[in-house]
Design a protein around this motif. Structure first.
Motif, PDB file in Angstrom:
ATOM      1  N   ASP A 179      48.656  45.002  45.932  1.00 46.03           N
ATOM      2  CA  ASP A 179      47.970  46.300  45.791  1.00 46.03           C
ATOM      3  C   ASP A 179      46.550  46.447  45.960  1.00 46.03           C
ATOM      4  O   ASP A 179      45.815  45.453  45.594  1.00 46.03           O
ATOM      5  CB  ASP A 179      48.225  46.650  43.965  1.00 46.03           C
ATOM      6  CG  ASP A 179      47.439  47.763  43.683  1.00 46.03           C
ATOM      7  OD1 ASP A 179      46.327  48.087  43.239  1.00 46.03           O
ATOM      8  OD2 ASP A 179      48.327  49.029  43.807  1.00 46.03           O
ATOM      9  N   ARG A 180      46.193  47.350  46.810  1.00 46.82           N
ATOM     10  CA  ARG A 180      44.920  47.404  47.381  1.00 46.82           C
ATOM     11  C   ARG A 180      43.805  47.414  46.255  1.00 46.82           C
ATOM     12  O   ARG A 180      42.716  46.695  46.282  1.00 46.82           O
ATOM     13  CB  ARG A 180      44.403  48.543  48.157  1.00 46.82           C
ATOM     14  CG  ARG A 180      44.612  49.783  47.720  1.00 46.82           C
ATOM     15  CD  ARG A 180      44.463  50.829  49.058  1.00 46.82           C
ATOM     16  NE  ARG A 180      45.502  51.013  49.805  1.00 46.82           N
ATOM     17  CZ  ARG A 180      46.703  51.931  49.455  1.00 46.82           C
ATOM     18  NH1 ARG A 180      46.678  52.861  48.380  1.00 46.82           N
ATOM     19  NH2 ARG A 180      47.569  52.168  50.222  1.00 46.82           N
ATOM     20  N   THR A 181      44.187  48.369  45.107  1.00 47.19           N
ATOM     21  CA  THR A 181      43.137  48.319  44.142  1.00 47.19           C
ATOM     22  C   THR A 181      42.834  46.947  43.278  1.00 47.19           C
ATOM     23  O   THR A 181      41.662  46.544  42.872  1.00 47.19           O
ATOM     24  CB  THR A 181      43.361  49.486  43.084  1.00 47.19           C
ATOM     25  OG1 THR A 181      43.584  50.617  43.853  1.00 47.19           O
ATOM     26  CG2 THR A 181      42.459  49.543  42.114  1.00 47.19           C
ATOM     27  N   LYS A 182      44.054  46.205  42.945  1.00 51.28           N
ATOM     28  CA  LYS A 182      43.908  44.976  42.133  1.00 51.28           C
ATOM     29  C   LYS A 182      43.044  44.186  43.042  1.00 51.28           C
ATOM     30  O   LYS A 182      42.624  43.399  42.519  1.00 51.28           O
ATOM     31  CB  LYS A 182      45.196  44.878  41.778  1.00 51.28           C
ATOM     32  CG  LYS A 182      46.050  45.521  40.771  1.00 51.28           C
ATOM     33  CD  LYS A 182      47.143  45.206  40.416  1.00 51.28           C
ATOM     34  CE  LYS A 182      48.002  46.043  39.340  1.00 51.28           C
ATOM     35  NZ  LYS A 182      49.145  45.757  38.896  1.00 51.28           N
ATOM     36  N   LEU A 183      43.427  43.969  44.360  1.00 50.67           N
ATOM     37  CA  LEU A 183      42.766  42.961  45.297  1.00 50.67           C
ATOM     38  C   LEU A 183      41.269  43.142  45.248  1.00 50.67           C
ATOM     39  O   LEU A 183      40.485  42.218  45.277  1.00 50.67           O
ATOM     40  CB  LEU A 183      43.382  43.210  46.841  1.00 50.67           C
ATOM     41  CG  LEU A 183      44.761  42.542  46.928  1.00 50.67           C
ATOM     42  CD1 LEU A 183      45.270  42.923  48.179  1.00 50.67           C
ATOM     43  CD2 LEU A 183      44.744  41.213  46.585  1.00 50.67           C
ATOM     44  N   ALA A 184      40.939  44.675  45.554  1.00 52.63           N
ATOM     45  CA  ALA A 184      39.422  44.618  45.528  1.00 52.63           C
ATOM     46  C   ALA A 184      38.899  44.464  44.367  1.00 52.63           C
ATOM     47  O   ALA A 184      37.451  43.986  44.038  1.00 52.63           O
ATOM     48  CB  ALA A 184      39.193  46.269  45.636  1.00 52.63           C
ATOM     49  N   GLU A 185      39.675  44.916  43.067  1.00 46.82           N
ATOM     50  CA  GLU A 185      38.850  44.086  41.855  1.00 46.82           C
ATOM     51  C   GLU A 185      38.795  42.724  41.758  1.00 46.82           C
ATOM     52  O   GLU A 185      37.843  42.152  41.186  1.00 46.82           O
ATOM     53  CB  GLU A 185      39.837  44.788  40.723  1.00 46.82           C
ATOM     54  CG  GLU A 185      39.215  44.608  39.378  1.00 46.82           C
ATOM     55  CD  GLU A 185      37.855  45.330  39.147  1.00 46.82           C
ATOM     56  OE1 GLU A 185      36.854  44.888  38.436  1.00 46.82           O
ATOM     57  OE2 GLU A 185      37.826  46.438  39.765  1.00 46.82           O
ATOM     58  N   ARG A 186      39.785  42.065  42.331  1.00 54.03           N
ATOM     59  CA  ARG A 186      39.915  40.706  42.354  1.00 54.03           C
ATOM     60  C   ARG A 186      38.540  40.009  42.802  1.00 54.03           C
ATOM     61  O   ARG A 186      38.193  38.887  42.471  1.00 54.03           O
ATOM     62  CB  ARG A 186      40.954  39.964  42.563  1.00 54.03           C
ATOM     63  CG  ARG A 186      41.430  38.536  42.834  1.00 54.03           C
ATOM     64  CD  ARG A 186      42.742  38.056  42.932  1.00 54.03           C
ATOM     65  NE  ARG A 186      42.510  36.772  43.084  1.00 54.03           N
ATOM     66  CZ  ARG A 186      43.698  36.026  43.019  1.00 54.03           C
ATOM     67  NH1 ARG A 186      45.030  36.195  42.969  1.00 54.03           N
ATOM     68  NH2 ARG A 186      43.512  34.521  43.114  1.00 54.03           N
ATOM     69  N   TRP A 187      38.183  40.513  44.030  1.00 53.81           N
ATOM     70  CA  TRP A 187      37.127  39.879  45.059  1.00 53.81           C
ATOM     71  C   TRP A 187      35.718  40.778  44.887  1.00 53.81           C
ATOM     72  O   TRP A 187      34.852  40.202  45.402  1.00 53.81           O
ATOM     73  CB  TRP A 187      37.453  39.486  46.246  1.00 53.81           C
ATOM     74  CG  TRP A 187      37.833  40.770  46.969  1.00 53.81           C
ATOM     75  CD1 TRP A 187      37.328  42.160  47.245  1.00 53.81           C
ATOM     76  CD2 TRP A 187      39.143  40.848  47.794  1.00 53.81           C
ATOM     77  NE1 TRP A 187      38.053  42.589  48.053  1.00 53.81           N
ATOM     78  CE2 TRP A 187      39.097  42.312  48.487  1.00 53.81           C
ATOM     79  CE3 TRP A 187      40.243  40.019  48.232  1.00 53.81           C
ATOM     80  CZ2 TRP A 187      40.310  42.663  49.499  1.00 53.81           C
ATOM     81  CZ3 TRP A 187      41.260  40.182  48.879  1.00 53.81           C
ATOM     82  CH2 TRP A 187      41.154  41.804  49.805  1.00 53.81           C
TER      83      TRP A 187
END
Length: 440
Positions: A179-187
């Motif tokens: 999921d793009r939103t969760k990935l963006a939040e992760r990094w």
């Protein structure tokens, strides 16, 4: 652009320079990497042929702009001469500018070369500030292309707000979040977290794949989000003391000394094949990279690529187009340059390949083509790049910005990533090259 390419936008080896004088006054149709001229279309029956010299994929041909202009102006034929790599393209342009012959009617200028063009070649370009309403472009974009005496030598094309493009199919196979939103939040906020995800990817990487295309890609992504690069605001060389360079170098070295890099040089054929064969899972992705991925990954990549917000906002690439005083058709070339860079045309190029406009009035109407959105898994491309563009830090470039960048990436990082040298040895090799470049 490619950087690019573009950009080019956008950034390879210095070795080609020595051969540039040969064929200096040869026809501009020889500018292409394969020795051929890429025509914009049309029957070729116009009374005036205008040549447009570019590097990488600018999107004018792809978006149908040349055909549109020739249809409205039947006395004009447009030929685009493409040189894939900026480090081959720009020295060739410099040589021809200095000779006062052999240039294209319109020449693209990558952001990494614009300071050199402004400070050393300003008299070789037409002052376009007298021909346009400069308020159409971002103020900082105009400033980059303006000489000390107020001459505007280039009209802004695109800028390169950052994102991360990734293969969600490879992420899924590696057991990672897709999921793009969760990935963006992760990094978020730290490219180091992106590198950490690469280590996790490699634990279960699909056979024959790597996390990232190259350590140089990571270097560029980190550096282009830093306010301090190779020069300070007063034009002093600070590359060896720059906090931005140190942070970018350290991140690149973590990649180069690991197993997560495909070790591919950007804009060379193996890199293009890497897209086509899905040999790497992520790439630092300025807006102009969207069109490049579309072109290189082809139908096989449709729906498998996605786009997420980058760890930090940054600008990688972006370009200008100028009209050399050596053009034999200055009036017609100026008219074409103005039309190609008008907000309406910038929006059309964005719709085709997501090259982000330098004309703010185009932003409210930006809409990528349905095929582009579908290709990238319906990612909100406009919103992602717009959010990055709004927070890009002010950066300063110098006359030798491009060769310093090339030395650090194509000598320093390559020494470590491809030749097994230590980070210290890679830094020392780049330092020696930069000293030569700066005449120290």
């Amino acid at each position: 652009m490619r950087t690019s390419t573009r950009g080019s936008r956008r950034l390879m080896a210095l070795a080609a320079t020595a051969a540039l004088t040969t064929g200096l006054l040869a026809g501009c149709a020889e500018d292409s990497d394969d020795g051929s001229s890429n025509e914009g279309g049309g029957s070729g029956g116009g009374k005036i042929t205008l040549t447009v010299g570019t590097f990488g994929t600018f999107g004018y041909k792809q978006a149908g702009l040349y055909d549109e202009y020739m249809k409205a102006n039947p006395d004009i034929t447009i030929k685009e001469n493409v040189t894939t790599k900026t480090d081959v393209y720009w020295p060739k342009v410099l040589t021809r500018l200095q000779a006062g012959a052999g240039t294209d009617d319109i020449q693209a200028i990558e952001v990494g070369n614009i300071t050199e063009a402004v400070q050393t070649q300003g008299d070789k370009f037409v002052d376009l500030g007298k021909e346009v309403d400069k308020s159409q472009w971002l103020d900082w974009k105009n400033t980059q292309a303006t000489t000390k005496d107020g001459k505007l030598i280039g009209l802004g094309t695109d800028i390169g707000p950052m994102a991360v493009c990734y293969r969600k199919d490879l992420f899924q196979k590696a057991g990672l979040e897709t999921d793009r939103t969760k990935l963006a939040e992760r990094w978020k906020g730290d490219w180091g977290k992106y590198v950490d995800l690469g280590k996790e990817y490699m634990k279960n990487a699909p056979s024959g794949t790597k996390f990232v295309d190259s350590a140089s890609s990571v270097y560029s992504a980190v550096l282009n989000g830093a306010s301090e690069r190779y020069y300070d605001k007063d034009g002093n060389v600070v590359w060896d003391k720059s906090a931005g360079v140190k942070k970018a170098w350290d991140a690149a070295m973590e990649v180069a000394t690991s197993d997560m890099s495909a070790k591919l040089k950007q804009f060379e054929k193996p890199w293009d094949q890497g897209y086509a064969n899905a040999t790497f899972a992520t790439v630092a992705c300025p807006a102009w990279m969207i069109g490049y991925i579309l072109e290189q990954s082809g139908d096989a990549g449709k729906g498998k690529w996605d786009v997420a917000a980058a760890p930090t906002a940054g600008n990688w690439g972006g370009s200008f187009i100028g009209v050399p005083t050596a053009s034999k058709h200055q009036k017609e070339a100026i008219a074409l340059a103005k039309w190609l860079t008008a907000p309406e045309q910038q929006a059309k190029v964005f719709a085709k390949q997501a090259s982000f406009p330098s004309a703010p009035s185009a932003y409210s109407s930006l809409k990528p083509a349905a095929a582009t959105t579908e290709y990238f898994s319906n990612a909100p491309i406009t919103e992602i790049f717009s959010a990055s563009a709004e927070t890009i830090p002010t950066q300063y470039f110098g006359v030798k910005d491009q060769p310093i960048d090339t030395a650090l990436k194509d000598i320093g990082i390559v020494q470590v990533e491809q030749k097994g040298k230590s980070p210290e040895e890679g830094w020392d090799a780049a330092t020696e090259e930069i000293k030569d470049v700066l005449g120290q």
